[in-house]
Design a protein around this motif. Structure first.
Motif, PDB file in Angstrom:
ATOM      1  N   GLY A  65       9.781  -1.251  -0.204  1.00 25.21           N
ATOM      2  CA  GLY A  65      10.799  -0.926   0.809  1.00 25.21           C
ATOM      3  C   GLY A  65      10.315  -1.136   2.230  1.00 25.21           C
TER       4      GLY A  65
ATOM      5  N   ASP B   6       0.803  -1.219   0.000  1.00 26.65           N
ATOM      6  CA  ASP B   6       0.000   0.000   0.000  1.00 26.65           C
ATOM      7  C   ASP B   6       0.840   1.275   0.000  1.00 26.65           C
ATOM      8  N   ASN B   7       2.147   1.164   0.099  1.00 32.58           N
ATOM      9  CA  ASN B   7       2.995   2.362   0.015  1.00 32.58           C
ATOM     10  C   ASN B   7       3.290   2.705  -1.448  1.00 32.58           C
TER      11      ASN B   7
ATOM     12  N   ALA C 103       5.020  -4.886  10.784  1.00 29.37           N
ATOM     13  CA  ALA C 103       4.561  -4.556  12.140  1.00 29.37           C
ATOM     14  C   ALA C 103       4.244  -3.069  12.204  1.00 29.37           C
TER      15      ALA C 103
ATOM     16  N   THR D  46       3.378  -8.684   5.985  1.00 23.18           N
ATOM     17  CA  THR D  46       2.676  -7.438   6.303  1.00 23.18           C
ATOM     18  C   THR D  46       3.344  -6.621   7.407  1.00 23.18           C
TER      19      THR D  46
ATOM     20  N   ARG E  31      -3.832  -1.891  -1.876  1.00 22.83           N
ATOM     21  CA  ARG E  31      -4.091  -2.422  -0.532  1.00 22.83           C
ATOM     22  C   ARG E  31      -5.004  -3.639  -0.595  1.00 22.83           C
TER      23      ARG E  31
HETATM   24  C1  FAD Z   1       7.047   2.702  11.922  1.00 28.72           C
HETATM   25  C2  FAD Z   1       8.251   1.817  11.864  1.00 28.72           C
HETATM   26  C3  FAD Z   1       9.498   2.336  11.497  1.00 28.72           C
HETATM   27  C4  FAD Z   1      10.619   1.514  11.469  1.00 28.72           C
HETATM   28  N1  FAD Z   1      11.846   2.077  11.163  1.00 28.72           N
HETATM   29  C5  FAD Z   1      12.956   1.286  11.228  1.00 28.72           C
HETATM   30  C6  FAD Z   1      14.258   1.847  10.999  1.00 28.72           C
HETATM   31  O1  FAD Z   1      14.416   3.026  10.747  1.00 28.72           O
HETATM   32  N2  FAD Z   1      15.320   1.018  11.103  1.00 28.72           N
HETATM   33  C7  FAD Z   1      15.186  -0.312  11.399  1.00 28.72           C
HETATM   34  O2  FAD Z   1      16.188  -1.023  11.509  1.00 28.72           O
HETATM   35  N3  FAD Z   1      13.972  -0.851  11.597  1.00 28.72           N
HETATM   36  C8  FAD Z   1      12.865  -0.097  11.530  1.00 28.72           C
HETATM   37  N4  FAD Z   1      11.638  -0.648  11.775  1.00 28.72           N
HETATM   38  C9  FAD Z   1      11.563  -2.088  11.979  1.00 28.72           C
HETATM   39  C10 FAD Z   1      11.331  -2.620  10.543  1.00 28.72           C
HETATM   40  O3  FAD Z   1       9.947  -2.638  10.329  1.00 28.72           O
HETATM   41  C11 FAD Z   1      11.848  -3.978  10.209  1.00 28.72           C
HETATM   42  O4  FAD Z   1      13.113  -4.231  10.602  1.00 28.72           O
HETATM   43  C12 FAD Z   1      11.679  -4.325   8.715  1.00 28.72           C
HETATM   44  O5  FAD Z   1      11.253  -3.247   7.921  1.00 28.72           O
HETATM   45  C13 FAD Z   1      10.647  -5.426   8.699  1.00 28.72           C
HETATM   46  O6  FAD Z   1      10.466  -5.849   7.382  1.00 28.72           O
HETATM   47  P1  FAD Z   1       9.115  -6.559   6.955  1.00 28.72           P
HETATM   48  O7  FAD Z   1       9.267  -6.831   5.508  1.00 28.72           O
HETATM   49  O8  FAD Z   1       8.809  -7.670   7.863  1.00 28.72           O
HETATM   50  O9  FAD Z   1       7.945  -5.493   7.192  1.00 28.72           O
HETATM   51  P2  FAD Z   1       7.759  -3.993   6.713  1.00 28.72           P
HETATM   52  O10 FAD Z   1       9.035  -3.365   6.356  1.00 28.72           O
HETATM   53  O11 FAD Z   1       6.916  -3.353   7.759  1.00 28.72           O
HETATM   54  O12 FAD Z   1       6.888  -4.142   5.373  1.00 28.72           O
HETATM   55  C14 FAD Z   1       5.543  -4.541   5.389  1.00 28.72           C
HETATM   56  C15 FAD Z   1       4.837  -3.887   4.220  1.00 28.72           C
HETATM   57  O13 FAD Z   1       3.550  -4.470   4.059  1.00 28.72           O
HETATM   58  C16 FAD Z   1       2.638  -3.455   3.724  1.00 28.72           C
HETATM   59  N5  FAD Z   1       1.282  -3.919   4.080  1.00 28.72           N
HETATM   60  C17 FAD Z   1       0.833  -4.342   5.284  1.00 28.72           C
HETATM   61  N6  FAD Z   1      -0.472  -4.676   5.220  1.00 28.72           N
HETATM   62  C18 FAD Z   1      -0.856  -4.470   3.932  1.00 28.72           C
HETATM   63  C19 FAD Z   1      -2.094  -4.606   3.236  1.00 28.72           C
HETATM   64  N7  FAD Z   1      -3.227  -5.044   3.839  1.00 28.72           N
HETATM   65  N8  FAD Z   1      -2.141  -4.286   1.922  1.00 28.72           N
HETATM   66  C20 FAD Z   1      -1.024  -3.844   1.272  1.00 28.72           C
HETATM   67  N9  FAD Z   1       0.187  -3.681   1.897  1.00 28.72           N
HETATM   68  C21 FAD Z   1       0.252  -3.988   3.195  1.00 28.72           C
HETATM   69  C22 FAD Z   1       3.112  -2.271   4.558  1.00 28.72           C
HETATM   70  O14 FAD Z   1       2.656  -1.041   4.082  1.00 28.72           O
HETATM   71  C23 FAD Z   1       4.633  -2.403   4.441  1.00 28.72           C
HETATM   72  O15 FAD Z   1       5.138  -1.680   3.334  1.00 28.72           O
HETATM   73  C24 FAD Z   1      10.498   0.145  11.788  1.00 28.72           C
HETATM   74  C25 FAD Z   1       9.244  -0.375  12.136  1.00 28.72           C
HETATM   75  C26 FAD Z   1       8.134   0.433  12.172  1.00 28.72           C
HETATM   76  C27 FAD Z   1       6.797  -0.150  12.560  1.00 28.72           C
END
Ligand code: FAD
Length: 447
Positions: A51, A46-47, A125, A123, A87
């Protein structure tokens, strides 16, 4: 896995071999791992750009090399289709002929039903936000939320910013604010110096993390310090902090950014019927086995929706899920030692930043807990659980649908939020119309 041709973009029903929800580190790694199988892969996020949270793009961002590599690798695979600004809003009707499960998707222009026999949930956190007096004042945000706003272009030059809560995200957000020209006046970390020192001592096991931590260190960091109150009339003007057992300080600031840890985004997984569990999420994340399979056949999960541990763990889990979903079980298995290494980091992180009991006592009787429906702490304290509170106070029935106050009441009262229901997010009428079952002879190609 044979490749299924992707349906034309205007079709109300589309089909792919592998559907990946979330284009953060986990989702990107899943797609890249599955790509060599030749499967048709659709990645939905949804972004505006792939990334996720850590590699969030924007006008004030210089993306790290690893993020750029992942983005260009995705673009090079003709069998990967990345749908940003899209989304998942709910469940779609199962395909009538091949019985492929379906999700309902929406972008700025249209809604459609996406069918796939294999789905990987990545998805991520969201932040845990907890109530304290003044937390609804303008200028008070989540720490990660402030970071996201700055990356999106918010001008904070010359502003004084205080951070409070717990965990490395405070330091990461402080670094982003400083780079954008703000003055970080305090980072109030509720964990003790002993916890922080214990964590730092273990970092030699993950040298890249040790270097990252050194780069993020900030002279305004104070341990055993937590927020008591945000003060101001129409905008936050100062923050009152508790230091140690007795001490207090009041610091003038233009913004206060608070984060008390992370909450896994499990709503979609729960809607699909996936069980929760797992040691690295306090039982709040999607439970997965050694091949990243959830309890629902054909549905895998990876990254922070399964528990917290940083982007490295999300990348490894994503790759494992992608391999496993594409039938490349050996490749998934080969990554287990790497996952064990990053699970170790996750354990160290979580053990060092446990919330202390005082954080549960910050709200006063008149402090709003559900800020969408204006429900104060005093109205919730006598309630027996989430449903009781919802029925009697409208807690969780506003715009955020309990995403903020559900996690807060779980922390404050130990309530279990109710499982999410279709729809997950507000959707257009046209999108709901696309939810109708496919015709018996669908125009979309099938696998
Ligand atoms: C607000 C925030 C800021 C953070 N900043 C940092 C940082 O600066 N440095 C660091 O080391 N760690 C940071 N973290 C921790 C970071 O999230 C993780 O280390 C890493 O990004 C996790 O990767 P991921 O792929 O599991 O999830 P994410 O990177 O969170 O990616 C999940 C993606 O799924 C998408 N998504 C979720 N539900 C839906 C849906 N229903 N439909 C469409 N898309 C959807 C979200 O928009 C998101 O783009 C942050 C966490 C949060 C919550």
């Amino acid at each position: 896995m044979p490749m299924t041709p992707t349906a034309p973009p205007s079709a109300p029903h589309e089909h792919c071999d592998l559907l990946i929800i979330g284009a953060g580190p986990a989702g990107m790694a899943a797609a890249l791992a599955a790509a060599p199988s030749g499967a048709s892969i659709t990645v939905v996020d949804d972004n505006p750009q792939p990334g996720g949270q850590i590699w969030r793009d924007g006008p004030q961002v210089a993306l790290p090399a690893l993020a750029q590599q992942h983005r260009s690798a995705l673009a090079q695979h003709t069998n990967i289709r990345v749908l940003t600004g899209t989304r998942v809003v709910g469940l779609g009707a199962t395909h009538p002929t091949d019985k492929a499960p379906a999700l309902l998707l929406e972008d700025a222009d249209r809604g459609w039903t996406q069918h796939s026999h294999r789905t990987v949930l990545c998805t991520g956190a969201r932040e845990l936000l907890l109530p304290f007096p003044g937390w609804t004042l303008p200028g008070v945000t989540g720490a990660g939320a402030l970071q996201a706003l700055i990356k999106a272009g918010l001008d904070v030059r010359g502003q004084r910013i205080a951070m409070a809560g717990t965990g490395p995200l405070l330091l990461a957000a402080a670094a982003t604010a400083t780079q954008a020209g703000a003055t970080v006046v305090r980072i109030a970390e509720q964990a003790s110096w002993a916890s922080l020192a214990g964590f730092a001592a273990q970092l030699s096991r993950w040298p890249a993390k040790a270097l990252q931590a050194l780069a993020l260190l900030n002279p305004h960091l104070r341990a055993s310090t937590h927020v008591l109150e945000a003060q101001g009339t129409v905008q936050v003007q100062s923050v009152r902090l508790r230091r140690g057992m007795q001490g207090e300080e009041t610091i003038a600031c233009d913004r206060l950014a608070c984060g008390f840890g992370l909450v896994p985004n499990t709503q979609l997984g729960q809607l699909l019927g996936c069980a929760l569990g797992g040691p690295l999420s306090n039982g709040q994340g999607l439970a997965v086995d050694a091949q990243m399979r959830t309890s629902v056949p054909g549905v895998y999960a990876a990254g922070e929706c399964t528990g917290f541990g940083g982007s490295e763990r999300a990348l490894v889990q994503g790759a494992m899920a992608g391999h496993a979903a594409a039938g490349q079980v050996q490749q998934a298995r080969a990554l287990r030692p790497q996952l064990a290494r990053w699970d170790g980091f996750a354990q160290a992180l979580q053990a060092s930043f446990v919330l202390n009991a005082a954080i549960n006592t910050l709200a006063r009787p008149d402090t709003l807990v559900c800020r969408c429906e204006d429900v104060p702490y005093a109205d919730l304290a006598p309630r027996q659980g989430w449903i009781d509170a919802k029925l009697h106070t409208r807690c969780g029935m506003g715009a955020c649908q309990g995403r903020i106050c559900g996690a807060a009441t779980q922390q404050l009262f130990g309530w279990t939020p109710a499982a999410p229901r279709h729809l997950l997010a507000p959707a257009r009428i046209g999108t709901l119309a696309a939810c109708t079952p496919t015709p018996a002879t669908p125009e979309a190609p099938t696998g």
